[in-house]
Structure formats: C-alpha cells, structure tokens
Motif scaffolding. Structure first.
Motif, PDB file in Angstrom:
ATOM      1  N   VAL A 181      -3.651  -2.506  -1.890  1.00 48.89           N
ATOM      2  CA  VAL A 181      -3.474  -1.932  -3.132  1.00 48.89           C
ATOM      3  C   VAL A 181      -3.177  -3.023  -4.222  1.00 48.89           C
TER       4      VAL A 181
ATOM      5  N   THR B 176      -6.171   5.547  -5.550  1.00 43.35           N
ATOM      6  CA  THR B 176      -5.366   5.802  -4.079  1.00 43.35           C
ATOM      7  C   THR B 176      -5.690   6.952  -3.428  1.00 43.35           C
TER       8      THR B 176
ATOM      9  N   GLY C 223       1.422   2.181  -3.831  1.00 43.01           N
ATOM     10  CA  GLY C 223       0.146   2.761  -4.078  1.00 43.01           C
ATOM     11  C   GLY C 223       0.460   4.567  -3.625  1.00 43.01           C
TER      12      GLY C 223
ATOM     13  N   GLY D  94      -1.617   5.485   1.913  1.00 42.29           N
ATOM     14  CA  GLY D  94      -2.252   4.626   2.635  1.00 42.29           C
ATOM     15  C   GLY D  94      -1.487   3.724   3.414  1.00 42.29           C
TER      16      GLY D  94
ATOM     17  N   SER E 299       0.794  -1.266   0.098  1.00 41.28           N
ATOM     18  CA  SER E 299      -0.073   0.013   0.056  1.00 41.28           C
ATOM     19  C   SER E 299       0.709   1.378  -0.098  1.00 41.28           C
TER      20      SER E 299
ATOM     21  N   ALA F 154      -6.571   1.275  -5.137  1.00 42.92           N
ATOM     22  CA  ALA F 154      -6.834   1.015  -3.716  1.00 42.92           C
ATOM     23  C   ALA F 154      -8.211   0.016  -3.737  1.00 42.92           C
TER      24      ALA F 154
END
Length: 260
Positions: free
Chosen positions: A194, A180, A143, A146, A139, A213
């Motif tokens: 992700v 995201t 991404g 996050g 993530s 996401a």
C-alpha cells in the motif's frame, strides 16, 4: 484428487445464486448463513474447521477455527453432504450483498490463492482455508485492507464472491495501482503493498482515499467494482454521494490555494 469433484451452475445476474450438484457421499463447505435452499437428500452439519484434515484433533480444529475469528469470519463452517444412496442432490448458496460469484479451479493454482477476508463463499470439501498475513504492516495500518487475508489451497473447485463486476487481470512483471477495497484475490506470486495516493491535494480532495494498493509481479489478479464498504457509503443518507456534492465548492477553493 483429495477434494470432492462437484458440479455447479450460477443462477441470476446482479444477485447471483450458486447451485452445487452433489453425487452420493460428496460434500461442499460454505460460510455460515449463505445457504438458500437444499434438497431432501442433503444433510448438513456445523463444524469447526474446513474438513481438509479429517484426522486432525480437537485442539488442531480449534486453532484453525480461531484463525478465522481473526479475519472476522464465523468460528464455524457448514458442511453439506449428499446423504442418499443414488441420484443427484442440489444445494444453493447466495452471498450477503449484490455482486458476482467467481468459480475457480484450484488445480490450476498449485501455490494456492490469496483472497480478501470476506470473499470466500463455498468450496468442495478437501479445500483448505488458512490465514495469510501480509508481510507489509503498512497494508493493514494505512490501507485498511489487505493485512489479514485468507489463503485457499487444494485441487478442487472454490467459489469467491465479489461486489459489483469482476475484472480479471494478468500481470506480466507489471505494476497495477488499485483502490484498496477493490482487490478481491490474487496469486501468491503477486506482491501486495500500500502506498500514498499522490500529493496532499489528491489525498484530501481526490475522493480516492488516502492510500492505494500496489500489485506488482507476474500472475493473475481479480478486482471488484463495488466493494461492500463503498456500497454502504453510497446508500447512507449522508454517504459518499452527498459528501461529494456538499464538498465540491470547498474542495475547489482549498485546492486552488494548494496549487498556489
């Protein structure tokens, strides 16, 4: 109830102002630099920590403040208190970019609320802000959003800022795929991860970024239509709009090759 019970109103539409009404002795905490105005009876002080643990020692406050640095926020928070003996006093706050202010009652969220790292605006004193690491390393690495988040817990009102329009979704054991940067907040019962955005052609020429996401489970999710990152890109001379126009012919050409 541990948090102060504050009243509020939200002024404006596109670039909103949050006005908090305090009784004598009541306090509200806010990100440094968000105050727009305050009346004469309001006293303010910049401190380390959110004030949710008044008996916490210096090193405890330093550790709490240090975690805020990891999220990219200021080491200090500003505390505003009605220092008078009677009547009401008001203090106003505004977010650093256009969008929507969301009032949330943490009493309805016993497990707290997970918020993107720059989404917190203000809250009644007694609200605890802590760092929340997403257990899925991808993530953060892929991404761009996050991995490092904030968690709000308490039993008072908190105010979150989002870019553009806010969309609240209630998931019932469902899956929602989102850009995201468009995730503002979600309840801890939601699993955040992700994943790759489609095939190679979609990732390169789709205009939606390399990753998306994935929000999975049962609980509430809040999304924003215009993250500050997209706003900056759109306003730049060679931003997203210019790249879309200049890259459309090349994108179609190479896309046709990938289809073959």
């Amino acid at each position: 109830m541990n948090s102060h019970d504050v009243d509020y109103r939200i002024l404006g539409h596109d670039i909103q102002v949050l006005e908090i009404e305090l009784d004598p002795g009541e306090s509200v905490i806010a990100e440094a630099g968000t105050m727009v105005y305050m009346e004469e009876a309001i006293a303010w002080d910049t401190r380390m920590g959110d004030g949710s643990e008044p008996d916490q020692g210096f090193f405890g406050k330093l550790m709490q403040a240090g975690t805020r640095l990891i999220t990219g926020e200021s080491l200090f928070m500003t505390h505003f208190t009605h220092a008078g003996r009677h009547g009401k006093a008001h203090v106003g706050f505004s977010a650093p970019y256009p969008g929507t202010i969301m009032p949330l009652d943490l009493r309805t969220m016993p497990q707290g609320l997970i918020v993107q790292k720059d989404g917190f605006l203000a809250a009644a004193r007694g609200t605890k802000l802590s760092i929340h690491f997403n257990q899925r390393l991808g993530s953060g690495f892929f991404g761009g959003e996050g991995f490092i988040l904030q968690k709000l817990t308490g039993d008072g009102k908190a105010f979150i800022h989002a870019g553009g329009t806010v969309i609240e979704r209630q998931l019932h054991n469902e899956v929602l795929r989102v850009d995201t940067g468009c995730v503002v907040a979600f309840e801890p019962s939601i699993d955040f991860s992700v994943a790759r955005a489609g095939n190679l052609k979609s990732m390169i020429f789709g205009g939606e970024g390399l990753m998306l996401a994935t929000l999975r489970g049962t609980g509430r999710v809040w999304l924003q239509s215009m993250p500050v990152k997209k706003l900056i890109q759109a306003l730049m001379p060679n931003g997203a709009n210019a790249r879309k126009e200049s890259g459309s012919v090349l994108g179609n050409f190479v896309g046709n090759i990938l289809d073959e």
